[in-house]
Design a protein around this motif. Structure first.
Motif, short mmCIF file in Angstrom:
data_model
loop_
_atom_site.label_atom_id
_atom_site.label_comp_id
_atom_site.label_asym_id
_atom_site.label_seq_id
_atom_site.Cartn_x
_atom_site.Cartn_y
_atom_site.Cartn_z
N PHE A 48 0.75 -1.20 0.04
CA PHE A 48 0.13 -0.06 0.07
C PHE A 48 0.82 1.13 -0.04
CE2 PHE A 48 -1.94 3.25 2.78
CZ PHE A 48 -3.09 3.74 1.65
N LEU A 49 2.03 1.29 0.99
CA LEU A 49 2.76 2.63 0.96
C LEU A 49 3.71 2.74 -0.25
CD1 LEU A 49 3.72 2.13 4.73
CD2 LEU A 49 2.01 3.76 3.72
N SER A 88 2.37 2.14 -3.14
CA SER A 88 1.51 2.01 -4.35
C SER A 88 1.32 3.58 -5.06
CB SER A 88 0.13 1.61 -4.27
OG SER A 88 -0.41 2.22 -3.30
N GLU A 89 0.85 3.70 -6.32
CA GLU A 89 0.63 4.79 -6.80
C GLU A 89 -0.54 5.55 -6.01
OE1 GLU A 89 1.48 7.37 -9.48
OE2 GLU A 89 3.21 6.00 -8.97
N PHE A 90 -1.44 4.58 -5.57
CA PHE A 90 -2.88 5.15 -5.14
C PHE A 90 -2.28 5.84 -3.80
CE2 PHE A 90 -5.96 4.24 -1.62
CZ PHE A 90 -7.03 5.05 -2.22
N TYR A 91 -1.57 5.17 -3.13
CA TYR A 91 -1.20 6.03 -1.74
C TYR A 91 -0.50 7.24 -2.35
CZ TYR A 91 2.18 7.09 1.92
OH TYR A 91 2.89 8.08 2.92
N ARG A 92 0.39 7.54 -2.94
CA ARG A 92 1.14 8.61 -3.31
C ARG A 92 -0.11 9.82 -3.77
NH1 ARG A 92 2.57 11.17 -7.78
NH2 ARG A 92 2.39 9.41 -9.12
N HIS A 93 -0.89 9.17 -4.65
CA HIS A 93 -1.95 10.53 -5.19
C HIS A 93 -3.02 10.65 -3.71
CE1 HIS A 93 -1.05 10.00 -9.17
NE2 HIS A 93 -1.21 8.86 -9.30
N LEU A 94 -3.26 9.64 -3.15
CA LEU A 94 -4.03 9.87 -1.78
C LEU A 94 -3.58 11.13 -1.13
CD1 LEU A 94 -6.57 9.09 0.02
CD2 LEU A 94 -4.82 7.18 0.99
N CYS A 95 -2.14 10.75 -0.56
CA CYS A 95 -1.31 11.90 0.01
C CYS A 95 -1.58 13.37 -0.61
CB CYS A 95 -0.08 11.36 0.32
SG CYS A 95 0.15 10.40 1.52
N GLU A 96 -1.21 13.36 -1.85
CA GLU A 96 -1.40 14.50 -2.61
C GLU A 96 -2.97 15.09 -2.38
OE1 GLU A 96 -0.26 13.95 -6.56
OE2 GLU A 96 1.81 13.38 -6.24
N ALA A 97 -3.77 14.31 -2.74
CA ALA A 97 -5.27 14.68 -2.63
C ALA A 97 -5.72 15.30 -1.21
CB ALA A 97 -6.10 13.59 -3.20
N LEU A 98 -4.93 14.46 -0.07
CA LEU A 98 -5.29 15.08 1.17
C LEU A 98 -4.70 16.13 1.43
CD1 LEU A 98 -5.31 11.56 2.93
CD2 LEU A 98 -7.42 13.15 2.65
N GLY A 99 -3.46 16.24 1.16
CA GLY A 99 -2.56 17.75 1.36
C GLY A 99 -3.21 18.72 0.56
N ASN A 100 -3.46 18.44 -0.71
CA ASN A 100 -4.20 19.66 -1.36
C ASN A 100 -5.44 20.08 -0.67
OD1 ASN A 100 -2.00 19.62 -3.15
ND2 ASN A 100 -3.38 18.47 -4.79
N ALA A 101 -6.34 19.17 -0.23
CA ALA A 101 -7.84 19.40 0.35
C ALA A 101 -7.37 20.19 1.66
CB ALA A 101 -8.55 18.12 0.56
N SER A 102 -6.22 19.80 2.48
CA SER A 102 -6.34 20.60 3.77
C SER A 102 -5.52 21.86 3.58
CB SER A 102 -5.69 19.56 4.58
OG SER A 102 -4.44 19.39 4.25
N GLY A 103 -4.63 21.83 2.54
CA GLY A 103 -3.61 23.10 2.44
C GLY A 103 -2.21 22.82 3.08
N ILE A 104 -2.28 21.52 3.58
CA ILE A 104 -0.86 21.11 4.33
C ILE A 104 -0.70 19.93 3.47
CG2 ILE A 104 -0.14 20.19 6.60
CD1 ILE A 104 -2.60 21.34 7.93
N GLY A 105 0.76 20.02 3.13
CA GLY A 105 1.26 18.78 2.31
C GLY A 105 1.56 17.67 3.03
#
Length: 86
Positions: A54-55, A57-74
């Motif tokens: 999981f860690l 995976s591409e999904f994990y990388r995109h998930l972190c990017e999406a969560l970071g963009n949504a919260s404004g915190i990388g």
């Protein structure tokens, strides 16, 4: 409750679930307890293997990017993965 409030609650819930998945993957990857039971040893190894898949995976990388963009915190996916591998 209006539509905007309902949407905010759904977004917060989804974000909490996804962050929980990341937290659990890190915990599973770092699990180094010793077990006497072969079932527990195999279970730990399976959990570690699936957590690292999981860690990495591409999904994990995109998930972190999406969560970071949504919260404004990388959300540093690479640092989280390295921490899990310690």
């Amino acid at each position: 409750m209006n539509a905007d409030e309902k949407l905010d609650i759904e977004i917060m819930f989804t974000r909490s679930v996804l962050c929980g998945m990341i937290r659990q993957a890190v915990i599973d990857a770092q699990n180094d307890r010793e077990y006497l039971s072969l079932d527990n040893i195999n279970g730990r190894e399976n959990n570690q293997r699936s957590a690292m898949q999981f860690l990495n995976s591409e999904f994990y990388r995109h998930l972190c990017e999406a969560l970071g963009n949504a919260s404004g915190i990388g959300l540093p996916h690479d640092r989280i993965r390295l921490e899990a591998m310690k």
